[in-house]
Structure formats: structure tokens, C-alpha cells
Scaffold this motif. Structure first.
Motif, PDB file in Angstrom:
ATOM      1  N   LYS A  16       0.817  -1.221   0.000  1.00  0.00           N
ATOM      2  CA  LYS A  16       0.000   0.000   0.000  1.00  0.00           C
ATOM      3  C   LYS A  16       0.846   1.263   0.000  1.00  0.00           C
ATOM      4  O   LYS A  16       0.458   2.277  -0.595  1.00  0.00           O
TER       5      LYS A  16
ATOM      6  N   GLU B  80      -3.769   3.159   7.198  1.00  0.00           N
ATOM      7  CA  GLU B  80      -3.600   2.275   6.047  1.00  0.00           C
ATOM      8  C   GLU B  80      -2.202   1.663   5.893  1.00  0.00           C
ATOM      9  O   GLU B  80      -2.067   0.575   5.335  1.00  0.00           O
TER      10      GLU B  80
ATOM     11  N   GLY C   2      -6.523  -1.144  -2.294  1.00  0.00           N
ATOM     12  CA  GLY C   2      -5.919   0.114  -1.862  1.00  0.00           C
ATOM     13  C   GLY C   2      -6.746   1.359  -2.100  1.00  0.00           C
ATOM     14  O   GLY C   2      -6.203   2.471  -2.022  1.00  0.00           O
TER      15      GLY C   2
ATOM     16  N   ALA D 219      -6.475   3.651   0.902  1.00  0.00           N
ATOM     17  CA  ALA D 219      -5.123   4.218   1.033  1.00  0.00           C
ATOM     18  C   ALA D 219      -4.910   5.332   0.020  1.00  0.00           C
ATOM     19  O   ALA D 219      -4.362   6.394   0.346  1.00  0.00           O
TER      20      ALA D 219
END
Length: 326
Positions: free
Chosen positions: A99, A126, A316, A319
Motif C-alpha cells: 500500500k 492504512e 488500496g 489508502a
């Protein structure tokens, strides 16, 4: 290698050694001593620790891989206690930082936005889990990536087809494949020789490497303009070593770590890049090609799926949204 598999005994040994009264902390720098990292980050950290402890604790830097060759092993080197602190490139160990690497994606962040702020916006919720057994000191990004070529000129994606391009990790490798190039992953410390001998035709990276690694001597053409992403970096400290510090030493590190030292480091990276690119523009041996909006769009369109597919693969979305401040 996944760091969570490293034996707990190594961390215990580091903790015992630290609490036994070790006064000198070791910083592993795989780059040469004249690299931007020294003045931008290592020296400010050393000054803060020395001043905050009245000299009772110091930070000593070991340059050029003195604590172990291989930039890809930096995170493991810190976790295992070979170094107390060290910096690395996320892309060199892509599987450890899925990430964090989102910020390296083409178009993930506008070219004029700082990477360090994006990484720290996403860190707590994250990214934190990607740095086990360490205290994260800094997270930052390079200046935006450009294309630096040995003896080819790149104005369109088609110009890259069949060329061997050095990449830092899986993100830039996928980007180069999408543009028709063949990615070659070698450490930056080997790129000069790779360009000089023709092992590679070019490199995708930020302009700072032209001065930090003297690539200006072997790069004949530079292409700027497309949002090709950027490199991301970390500095971490062995968690047991950090926990074993005196309160004064901890306070000194806490005062400078995080966004403060990250911003200082990234701004130094960008300043180095600006100076290197300006020098290239003034050089008779380097041709700098600045693509216009239409030319940039051809690259951006060709790379859009690389970004969307990677974000989906690592789950993701949150993120990326955090990095963008959404």
C-alpha cells in the motif's frame, strides 16, 4: 521477504544490547557519502540526538553499504539489528510495502503535490502495518519521475518499445511494460555502469540521480512532462533499540521524526533534482525534451490501467483516497 517472519530472538538481543548502555547508534546508508540523504536527513538526526542528550547518545552513519551490501536488504538489516537506523526504497522490496507503493503509481498524485504529506495522511489507518518491529522515522517521496536515456530520444510511448529500462521495483516495471519497454531491475548503484556499457537503454527515476549517482555523465537525453509517478522512501529504526533509549534520546528523536524530517528530506531531494535538471538543460551533452499537454496525455492514457489495476489488486482504494486527502 516478509519481515514478520524474522525471529523474535534477534529483537530481544538488540534490546539487551541497547539497554546495556550502547551510546552510539548506527545508521546504515547504502548510498555514497555525498548523496543528498546525508545532509538532508542523517546529519539533522545526528545533531538532534546529540544536542538532546548532551552528547550522551550519538548517531554514526556508515556510508556506501559498509554495514552490508545491497540496498534491497535495508529494512531487514534494521529489523535484525545490524543497523539501528537506515533508509530504503519501498520498491526494492515491493512485497513488504504493497500500500505504501500506491504513491509510486502513475497519476496517483498530481506532480505539484508533496509526497511526504500524502504518505503521512495514510500512515495511521492504512500503512502502519507494513513496518513491523520498527519505529518509522521518515516517509517521503522523490521528485516526479522522468525518463533518462543513454542515446535514444523519447517523445511518444512508441519510442520506448523494445528498449531496456531500469526500474526500481514492481510499480515502475509494470509502467514500462505498459509502454512497451523491457524492465530491468538493478540497484541504482549499478545504473551508471549499466548505461555506460549499454546493458540498459535508460532509467525511469527522478532527476536527482543525475547528480547523486553522477548519471549526468552517461545520460544523453531526458524526457519530462508525463505523470510517471515518483519513488517513495522510508527511514526506520529498530523498535527494540528505540524502546531501549533514554527518555532524553527518545524525546530528541520524537521531536524531529515524522512529517518534520520527512519534509526536510523531500525538499532537499527536490532541490537536488531541480539543480540537476537545470544543469542538464545547460549542458551541451544532454538534450532535455519537455513534452506538451497532448504528448503527455499519450503517456497518461497508456498508463491509466496500471494504476487502477494495482490499486484494486492490493485493496488500496482507501489508502489512495487518504493519500489524496479525499
Amino acid at each position: 521477504m516478509n519481515i514478520t517472519s524474522i525471529a523474535f530472538g534477534a529483537a530481544v538481543a538488540v534490546s539487551l544490547a541497547t539497554t546495556a548502555g550502547a551510546q552510539e547508534l548506527k545508521y546504515a546508508n547504502w548510498a555514497p557519502p555525498m548523496h543528498t540523504i546525508n545532509e538532508a536527513q542523517i546529519q539533522p538526526l545526528a545533531d538532534a540526538i546529540q544536542e538532546g542528550t548532551d552528547g550522551a547518545v550519538t548517531l554514526r552513519s556508515f556510508h556506501g553499504g559498509e554495514l552490508g551490501a545491497g540496498p534491497a536488504d535495508q529494512f531487514v538489516r534494521v529489523v535484525q539489528g545490524t543497523a539501528d537506523m537506515g533508509w530504503g526504497v519501498h520498491g526494492y522490496t515491493s512485497s513488504q510495502f504493497p500500500k505504501s507503493l500506491i504513491l509510486e503509481l502513475p497519476g496517483a498524485l498530481p506532480l505539484d503535490q508533496p509526497g511526504y504529506a500524502a504518505l503521512w495522511r495514510a500512515f495511521d489507518e492504512e500503512l502502519n502495518g507494513e513496518y513491523p518491529l520498527t519505529e518509522v522515522i521518515a516517509l517521503w517521496a522523490s521528485e516526479p519521475n522522468i525518463l533518462m536515456m543513454r542515446d535514444k530520444e523519447v517523445r511518444t510511448p512508441e519510442d520506448l518499445k523494445g528498449l531496456k529500462m531500469r526500474v526500481a521495483g514492481s510499480i515502475s516495471a509494470e509502467a514500462m511494460e505498459a509502454l512497451g519497454a523491457t524492465p530491468v531491475q538493478i540497484p541504482m548503484t549499478q545504473v551508471y555502469n549499466g548505461l555506460q556499457t549499454g546493458l540498459i537503454d535508460g532509467v525511469i527515476s527522478g532527476a536527482s540521480v543525475m547528480s547523486d549517482f553522477k548519471l549526468n555523465e552517461v545520460v544523453g537525453s531526458v524526457t519530462t512532462g508525463p505523470n510517471l509517478g515518483r519513488l517513495t522512501f522510508y527511514t526506520v529504526m529498530n523498535k527494540s533499540a528505540y524502546d531501549g533509549l533514554s527518555e532524553d534520546a527518545k524525546a530528541a528523536i520524537d521531536e524531529i521524526k515524522g512529517e518534520k524530517i520527512s519534509q526536510m528530506t523531500e525538499e532537499a531531494w527536490v532541490a537536488t533534482a531541480d539543480a540537476a535538471l537545470n544543469a542538464a538543460r545547460e549542458s551541451d551533452s544532454t538534450n532535455v525534451i519537455d513534452l506538451n499537454e497532448e504528448e503527455r496525455k499519450a503517456f497518461d492514457d497508456a498508463l491509466s490501467e496500471v494504476t487502477s489495476e494495482y490499486v484494486a489488486e492490493v485493496n488500496g482504494d482507501a489508502a489512495l483516497a487518504a493519500m489524496r486527502g479525499e
